[in-house]
Design an enzyme around this catalytic site. Sequence first.
Site, PDB file in Angstrom:
ATOM      1  N   HIS A  22       0.862  -1.181   0.000  1.00 30.14           N
ATOM      2  CA  HIS A  22       0.000   0.000   0.000  1.00 30.14           C
ATOM      3  C   HIS A  22       0.894   1.225   0.000  1.00 30.14           C
ATOM      4  CE1 HIS A  22      -3.807   2.183   0.734  1.00 30.14           C
ATOM      5  NE2 HIS A  22      -2.997   3.064   1.300  1.00 30.14           N
ATOM      6  N   CYS A  23       0.741   2.076  -1.004  1.00 33.73           N
ATOM      7  CA  CYS A  23       1.625   3.234  -1.171  1.00 33.73           C
ATOM      8  C   CYS A  23       0.917   4.503  -0.710  1.00 33.73           C
ATOM      9  CB  CYS A  23       2.042   3.359  -2.636  1.00 33.73           C
ATOM     10  SG  CYS A  23       3.139   4.761  -2.944  1.00 33.73           S
ATOM     11  N   PRO A  24       1.454   5.196   0.298  1.00 29.88           N
ATOM     12  CA  PRO A  24       0.830   6.453   0.727  1.00 29.88           C
ATOM     13  C   PRO A  24       0.987   7.571  -0.290  1.00 29.88           C
ATOM     14  CG  PRO A  24       2.883   6.075   1.917  1.00 29.88           C
ATOM     15  CD  PRO A  24       2.613   4.836   1.129  1.00 29.88           C
TER      16      PRO A  24
ATOM     17  N   ASN B 172      -2.054   6.894  -2.288  1.00 25.17           N
ATOM     18  CA  ASN B 172      -3.228   6.605  -1.466  1.00 25.17           C
ATOM     19  C   ASN B 172      -4.015   5.423  -2.038  1.00 25.17           C
ATOM     20  OD1 ASN B 172      -4.998   6.977   0.691  1.00 25.17           O
ATOM     21  ND2 ASN B 172      -6.354   8.299  -0.498  1.00 25.17           N
TER      22      ASN B 172
END
Length: 294
Positions: A143-145, A148
């Site tokens: 999951h890449c911030p 998002n």
Amino acid sequence: MHSSNHRLRDMEQHHPLLSAGSDVESGSLAAGVMVGGTHTDHTAGNRTLWFIQDSCGMNFWYSLLNGATFNALAVLALASHLRTMLSDPGAVPKGNATKEYMESLQLKPGEVIYKCPKCCSIKPERAHHCSICKRCIRKMDHHCPWVNNCVGEKNQRFFVLFTMYIALISAHALGLSGMHFFTCIKVQWNECSEFSPGVSVLLLIFLCLEAILFLTFTAVMFGTQIHSICNDETEIERLKNEKPTWERRTRWDGMKAVFGGPPSLLWCNPFTGLHLRRLKRLTQARRPGSEFSV
């Protein structure tokens, strides 16, 4: 003491430009040759190449080329970022682990399926539950911030393009900063910037450090993603040291599966397969409070 005319005749005999037939006015030549008893040369006699850099010459095309390159990379990076953020990463339909649905699958005796207790969905092979998206994602990498969103089966390609274009922009900015620094050194920091030399040095150092930071980070991310694709193994599977229960693809088959089709320039195009209706539907699907379409 010789008169000015005598001095001019002596200069005509010994000056290499005058002997070559250069058209120089005698008055300006005399003023440039002898000022206060000191020999000064304001002409271009020592130059081996006559070249005037101005805004209508080389500098204009140089600026145009760099501006077009930087903005093109910026547009491609922004498009890749939006496609990564707005695309379904491969979400498993939520709440489909019902008795009626499992009966409709007509499972063979001994066939095992897995149910995710968190989202109540039938968990396919190589799917993992994301605690942020509250969904199971097929071939979830992480999951890449930054975007998002999860990076999974359906949007990994756009994430790879996003990291690649950011790395290229950082390298381009680093090169421009270095060239500007050496240009300022050549002109002794005169007329190379509207700021003072001290402020210019600080700004150039800040730009170089920022470019190096983003270049290093995105290049590492890009290399990690390409390595995972070639090995047909997600980052979560690598961290969990999961033994592959699937038949691994070859390197080129893995690249084709992610980027689609045989190798071509379309692999680098984040606009491939994008339609206005689909973009509108994706935008509506990611409104606040909404979830992935099932």
